[in-house]
Write an enzyme that holds these catalytic residues in place. Sequence first.
Site, PDB file in Angstrom:
ATOM      1  N   PRO A  27     -10.380 112.589  64.997  1.00 20.63           N
ATOM      2  CA  PRO A  27      -9.288 111.691  64.621  1.00 20.63           C
ATOM      3  C   PRO A  27      -9.778 110.665  63.606  1.00 20.63           C
ATOM      4  O   PRO A  27     -10.508 109.748  63.943  1.00 20.63           O
ATOM      5  CB  PRO A  27      -8.905 111.028  65.960  1.00 20.63           C
ATOM      6  CG  PRO A  27     -10.152 111.123  66.794  1.00 20.63           C
ATOM      7  CD  PRO A  27     -10.853 112.368  66.370  1.00 20.63           C
ATOM      8  N   THR A  29      -8.697 107.950  60.653  1.00 23.65           N
ATOM      9  CA  THR A  29      -7.582 107.167  60.126  1.00 23.65           C
ATOM     10  C   THR A  29      -7.351 107.484  58.657  1.00 23.65           C
ATOM     11  O   THR A  29      -8.281 107.481  57.854  1.00 23.65           O
ATOM     12  CB  THR A  29      -7.858 105.670  60.295  1.00 23.65           C
ATOM     13  OG1 THR A  29      -7.975 105.385  61.688  1.00 23.65           O
ATOM     14  CG2 THR A  29      -6.736 104.843  59.704  1.00 23.65           C
ATOM     15  N   GLN A 105      -3.748 112.057  69.839  1.00 17.41           N
ATOM     16  CA  GLN A 105      -4.559 110.997  70.434  1.00 17.41           C
ATOM     17  C   GLN A 105      -3.689 109.769  70.661  1.00 17.41           C
ATOM     18  O   GLN A 105      -3.042 109.276  69.741  1.00 17.41           O
ATOM     19  CB  GLN A 105      -5.742 110.630  69.534  1.00 17.41           C
ATOM     20  CG  GLN A 105      -6.683 109.630  70.196  1.00 17.41           C
ATOM     21  CD  GLN A 105      -7.729 109.097  69.246  1.00 17.41           C
ATOM     22  OE1 GLN A 105      -7.445 108.228  68.429  1.00 17.41           O
ATOM     23  NE2 GLN A 105      -8.951 109.598  69.348  1.00 17.41           N
ATOM     24  N   HIS A 170      -7.420 107.655  74.432  1.00 17.49           N
ATOM     25  CA  HIS A 170      -8.387 106.954  73.585  1.00 17.49           C
ATOM     26  C   HIS A 170      -9.039 105.814  74.363  1.00 17.49           C
ATOM     27  O   HIS A 170      -8.365 104.903  74.844  1.00 17.49           O
ATOM     28  CB  HIS A 170      -7.669 106.401  72.353  1.00 17.49           C
ATOM     29  CG  HIS A 170      -8.530 105.585  71.434  1.00 17.49           C
ATOM     30  ND1 HIS A 170      -8.875 104.283  71.694  1.00 17.49           N
ATOM     31  CD2 HIS A 170      -9.109 105.891  70.238  1.00 17.49           C
ATOM     32  CE1 HIS A 170      -9.623 103.811  70.705  1.00 17.49           C
ATOM     33  NE2 HIS A 170      -9.779 104.761  69.812  1.00 17.49           N
ATOM     34  N   TYR A 175     -12.577  99.322  72.388  1.00 15.83           N
ATOM     35  CA  TYR A 175     -11.133  99.111  72.389  1.00 15.83           C
ATOM     36  C   TYR A 175     -10.647  98.837  73.822  1.00 15.83           C
ATOM     37  O   TYR A 175     -11.428  98.810  74.774  1.00 15.83           O
ATOM     38  CB  TYR A 175     -10.423 100.308  71.771  1.00 15.83           C
ATOM     39  CG  TYR A 175     -10.477 100.330  70.261  1.00 15.83           C
ATOM     40  CD1 TYR A 175      -9.385  99.922  69.498  1.00 15.83           C
ATOM     41  CD2 TYR A 175     -11.615 100.753  69.585  1.00 15.83           C
ATOM     42  CE1 TYR A 175      -9.425  99.938  68.108  1.00 15.83           C
ATOM     43  CE2 TYR A 175     -11.674 100.766  68.199  1.00 15.83           C
ATOM     44  CZ  TYR A 175     -10.576 100.358  67.471  1.00 15.83           C
ATOM     45  OH  TYR A 175     -10.623 100.364  66.096  1.00 15.83           O
TER      46      TYR A 175
END
Length: 645
Positions: A27, A29, A105, A170, A175
């Site tokens: 994944p 961005t 995701q 995720h 995070y």
Amino acid sequence: MNPKYAKLFERTYIKNMPLKNRFVMCPMTTFVWNQDYTLSPAQLNYYEERARGGVGMIILEGQAISPDIDPHYAFAKIAGTVEQQKGWGPLIDRVKGYGTKVCNQLVAGAGRNGSPALGKIPSASAVPLFFDPTQLSYEMTKEEIDFTIKAYATAARMSKDIGFDCVEIHAHGGYLIDSFMMKSMNHRTDQYGGSYENMARFVVEIAKAVRDAVGPDYPILFRFVAQHHFELGRTVEDTIELIKIFDKSEIDAFDIDSGSYETWDWMFPPSYLGDAPSMEDAEVLKKYTDKPILITNNITPDTAADALEKGKADYFMIGRGLIADPELPGKLLNGKEKDIRPCIRCNEYCIMKAFTGMRPSCSINARALQEKEFPLIKTADPKKVVVIGGGPGGLEAARVAAVKGHHVSLFEKSGILGGQLALAATPPFKNQLHNFLEYLIRQVEQLKVDIHLNTEITAGSDELKAADEIIVAVGATAMIPPIKGIDGKNVIEVLDAHSKRHGEIGKNVIIAGGGLSGCDAALELAMEGKDVTIIEMLGDVALNAAIINRIALLKKLNEYNVKKLTNTKVLEFQEDGALTEDSDGNRQTVKADTMIVSFGTVPRKSLADRIGDQYPSAKSIGDCVTIGQVGETVRAGFFAAWAIE
């Protein structure tokens, strides 16, 4: 196909989902500021290109599950709605025909990685924020945790209904979800803090809610970090205890990564970390679960094949490598591994552009995220194209012009192709840069570009008279300032040092100039056992490197005991060292057997200008115009050649 890659193309399953090979796109961005988490036409083209190239599965870049959990996703106006679901639909249609599976995701929040400028930041506990440690996150309430769990279930059900083959939870790099699994960030005293079982509870409950929403046979992946690589981060030993718990949960496969914002170099490992630096983590964790392990970070076909053979991992995630060459799996399958365009791990366009809010792309694949805008179509009107200079910019220009069907002649003053890159790519940590140069040379040879080595071209050269188009890529020359003794026999220019290091460089070495080139040379020599000192006029070294790369480089320089004298200039090169002066006026002689000068380069503008004066339509590109990184030069070569109709 080369037999050593055969097992990478065996059909396998995650849960009941078949995969045609073991390559998975990470994944990555692309357009980070899409207002609604739908996909733009450019993104659809980008993902379709990777599916066409043969990857087994694409994991879509993180999709916000709700605008009401974290202020960073408040702008995601339709997150968690049917409108968002409809926005995903075109991707499924564009990709499915290639037999590529698509995973959605799902992301809840930034957690302590967030910006306080956007509002109050939820996390496992009230802890300092990464980007502003003077500000604290706040501890999520039980009601907010329950809301997040329900939002995951809703987003997962929407994903299944629209046609995604699986979903991924995720919990990456500090995070929101990851913060619950970090002892230093989770100070809770309720059922979500304290023991490993409690720290894992949020994830286990999310997975259970997702399972209830999607049914018993739908695959659920989990992306998390094996270790954060900083003092307060999670260790592999911690992660072992967590994966034992997750192994008994509804999770079907583990997507393993490394790093955090404190250690960006592990999240997006540059060349200094080498091939597959996280593979050992996968090997360790695989001992504690029978469920598939997906591993990322600088994966190459060879490291994937070796890891699969030794049982270290099951699937191999490639992000930047598939941005550089979307056809990587297909080329491997068809025995064309030498035609794979290798990612050079520079992070310049794929990562740093995204972080600065600009459209990402690729240093060596200018078509990335512009696939439809820059098609490589055979021309109906071939031109005679002359390329002057055989460095990376000239080679890329020759390649693209030849792909488009033009008749291309390339002239190189020296006896080898590659320009400065041929020397700069010699360190072991620049192996991918070396491979990229080999790729370019192989392509122009296969395309029958008419190559002339040891041929110097000037504005008056007859070779230019019959050309329809001229591309000038004559590069730059070393900057040699008028410092006393700089022409001494023990003083070597940095590019020459790469080729002379085994024969003419002594034990004690000074590098005069602490830019990226000087630091790379310093590291290369230190790795060979030299005692190296960098002397730099500015307050620090490698300031012209991308921040992610610089972090890794500085660590390596320290690891190999490279000394750094900053705010210091060289006054004179002497027989046994260099006379220096710091910013306070203090002078000293730094002893050395060999002194290497790395003061940068200057464009060969005069030659480019003379050719341009003689042939006004000639295009000058790369370092002969403005000194830049490899990517800037390669991209300039692409665009100049692509524009030839």
